[in-house]
Design an enzyme around this catalytic site. Structure first.
Site, PDB file in Angstrom:
ATOM      1  N   TYR A 170      58.718  28.003  29.115  1.00  0.00           N
ATOM      2  CA  TYR A 170      59.013  26.231  28.594  1.00  0.00           C
ATOM      3  C   TYR A 170      59.388  25.814  30.509  1.00  0.00           C
ATOM      4  CZ  TYR A 170      60.118  27.508  24.161  1.00  0.00           C
ATOM      5  OH  TYR A 170      59.258  27.443  23.025  1.00  0.00           O
ATOM      6  N   ASN A 184      56.571  18.329  17.857  1.00  0.00           N
ATOM      7  CA  ASN A 184      54.677  18.888  17.491  1.00  0.00           C
ATOM      8  C   ASN A 184      54.199  18.354  16.701  1.00  0.00           C
ATOM      9  OD1 ASN A 184      51.953  19.168  18.450  1.00  0.00           O
ATOM     10  ND2 ASN A 184      52.515  21.074  18.619  1.00  0.00           N
ATOM     11  N   CYS A 214      51.600  24.127  21.017  1.00  0.00           N
ATOM     12  CA  CYS A 214      52.939  24.891  21.133  1.00  0.00           C
ATOM     13  C   CYS A 214      52.826  26.001  20.837  1.00  0.00           C
ATOM     14  CB  CYS A 214      54.351  23.767  20.100  1.00  0.00           C
ATOM     15  SG  CYS A 214      53.670  24.271  18.634  1.00  0.00           S
ATOM     16  N   HIS A 215      52.439  27.318  20.184  1.00  0.00           N
ATOM     17  CA  HIS A 215      52.469  28.366  20.028  1.00  0.00           C
ATOM     18  C   HIS A 215      51.989  29.309  20.979  1.00  0.00           C
ATOM     19  CE1 HIS A 215      48.233  27.746  19.316  1.00  0.00           C
ATOM     20  NE2 HIS A 215      48.390  29.192  19.313  1.00  0.00           N
ATOM     21  N   GLU A 233      44.820  34.944  19.547  1.00  0.00           N
ATOM     22  CA  GLU A 233      44.244  35.228  20.802  1.00  0.00           C
ATOM     23  C   GLU A 233      44.150  36.186  21.437  1.00  0.00           C
ATOM     24  OE1 GLU A 233      46.016  31.141  21.933  1.00  0.00           O
ATOM     25  OE2 GLU A 233      45.511  30.360  19.793  1.00  0.00           O
TER      26      GLU A 233
END
Length: 152
Positions: free
Chosen positions: A89, A112, A120-121, A147
């Site tokens: 953040y 979001n 946002c993950h 990912e």
């Protein structure tokens, strides 16, 4: 307007379309009422399923998230985080020119409306820990793991 909920390997995903653009993608949304599918909601879930099956890292869907100027700025910054990478953040706040705005960044991430495609993950705490996610921390962990395994 179209609203349709699809079952996926990470749970139900509800897609909202208005004026040929996606306005919301919500994970595990409760109280969602389906209207009908559209070609765009079908294309969106197809791309999301390809992403979940390790076959897609980018999306081609037209988006129209609704929010404040600050939220839209943050959401646009989220889309710049490369696949398989994370940011804190504080790093996002710094990239937007206000290193002390971590809480405001977190608030915008929490609102979001287009989950997965606006990633946002990929935002984590400064200590490297996973923090809040509207779809649930377990889903956030699955998306980051997915990912990381494909991206490296």
């Amino acid at each position: 307007m179209y609203i349709y909920t699809y079952q996926t390997k990470i749970g139900p995903i509800t897609i909202h379309e208005s004026n040929n653009k996606i306005t919301k993608i919500l994970i595990n949304e409760k109280n969602s009422v389906n209207t009908e599918e559209s070609n765009l909601t079908k294309q969106t879930i197809k791309e999301i399923n390809e992403y979940l099956d390790h076959k897609r890292t980018d999306f081609t869907i037209p988006l129209d998230p609704q929010g404040t100027d600050h939220q839209i700025k943050v959401w646009n910054e989220l889309k710049k985080i490369p696949y398989s990478e994370t940011r804190t953040y504080k790093e996002l706040a710094t990239s937007l020119g206000n290193p002390n705005a971590s809480r405001a960044i977190g608030s915008a991430c929490g609102k979001n409306p287009i989950m997965i495609i606006v990633p946002c993950h990929r935002v984590i705490g400064t200590n490297g820990k996973l923090t809040g996610y509207a779809g649930g921390i377990g889903v956030k962990e699955k998306l980051i793991d997915l990912e990381t395994k494909l991206g490296k």
